[in-house]
Write a protein that holds these residues in place. Structure first.
Motif, short mmCIF file in Angstrom:
data_model
loop_
_atom_site.label_atom_id
_atom_site.label_comp_id
_atom_site.label_asym_id
_atom_site.label_seq_id
_atom_site.Cartn_x
_atom_site.Cartn_y
_atom_site.Cartn_z
N SER A 7 -18.95 -36.92 21.72
CA SER A 7 -19.61 -38.22 22.49
C SER A 7 -20.18 -39.01 21.46
O SER A 7 -20.61 -38.75 20.52
CB SER A 7 -20.82 -37.82 23.61
OG SER A 7 -21.75 -37.57 22.92
N GLN A 8 -20.29 -40.31 21.99
CA GLN A 8 -21.06 -41.41 21.26
C GLN A 8 -22.41 -41.19 20.91
O GLN A 8 -22.98 -41.52 19.73
CB GLN A 8 -20.83 -42.81 21.65
CG GLN A 8 -19.39 -43.30 21.87
CD GLN A 8 -19.23 -44.55 22.54
OE1 GLN A 8 -20.18 -45.17 22.61
NE2 GLN A 8 -18.10 -44.78 22.56
N ARG A 14 -26.15 -49.89 22.33
CA ARG A 14 -25.87 -48.68 23.38
C ARG A 14 -27.03 -47.98 23.92
O ARG A 14 -28.11 -48.37 23.80
CB ARG A 14 -25.08 -47.63 22.42
CG ARG A 14 -26.21 -47.00 21.41
CD ARG A 14 -25.35 -45.90 20.79
NE ARG A 14 -26.48 -45.21 19.88
CZ ARG A 14 -26.10 -44.24 18.77
NH1 ARG A 14 -25.00 -43.95 18.64
NH2 ARG A 14 -27.27 -43.70 18.21
N ARG A 61 -23.54 -44.51 25.31
CA ARG A 61 -22.37 -45.31 25.79
C ARG A 61 -22.76 -46.89 25.99
O ARG A 61 -24.02 -47.11 25.86
CB ARG A 61 -21.92 -44.73 27.18
CG ARG A 61 -21.52 -43.40 27.01
CD ARG A 61 -20.85 -43.11 28.43
NE ARG A 61 -20.53 -41.74 28.55
CZ ARG A 61 -19.51 -40.99 28.19
NH1 ARG A 61 -18.39 -41.61 27.85
NH2 ARG A 61 -19.37 -39.59 28.31
#
Length: 153
Positions: free
Chosen positions: A2-3, A93, A99
């Motif tokens: 994941s980011q 983000r 995200r």
């Protein structure tokens, strides 16, 4: 992966200011085009006036505020970068998910940015004393601006 799991450094103040300058130029161009269209359509065509009245225009101001919000919300929600942020390798983000920002986060960020910039930039220069290098609008919208490494780094 994941980011959120990618550990990126907070964006330095000078890069954020440079990206703000780029975005300001784009927003000013949009304001000029929309104002010109508004005056041509509303004042000249609909009302038949030869010149626009002077003074505060609440309808035009509201239209411009909405256009500016949707400009930023679109870019923050789509890929986390405005055009100025792309040029300076910055990305905004969510601090919770890593995200792109939600519409609510974008709205909070936009609304809090107005006094943050309006009070002589105090809310922006808050980065200097904040341990996590966040502005007022970063803190309130639960977001962060990070520096994207160069390709190959």
């Amino acid at each position: 992966m994941s980011q959120k799991s990618i550990d990126l450094q907070p964006a330095p103040l000078w890069r954020r200011l440079a990206a703000m300058f780029y975005d300001t130029m784009l927003v000013l161009a949009m304001v000029m085009v929309i104002s010109g269209l508004y005056h041509a359509i509303v004042h000249n065509w609909l009302l038949g006036l030869e010149s626009a009245p002077t003074g505060f225009n609440p309808l035009l101001s509201t239209i411009l505020l909405f256009v500016m919000f949707f400009f930023f919300a679109h870019f923050w929600g789509k890929n986390g970068q405005t055009l100025g942020m792309q040029a300076w390798r910055l990305r905004v983000r969510s601090t919770k998910t890593g995200r792109n920002l939600t519409l609510i986060q974008s709205l909070l960020r936009f609304i809090v940015a107005i006094p943050a910039l309006g009070l002589a930039g105090l809310g922006v220069f808050w980065i200097v004393i904040d341990k996590k290098k966040r502005t007022w609008y970063d803190r309130y919208s639960e977001s962060e601006v990070v520096l994207i490494p160069k390709k190959g780094d």
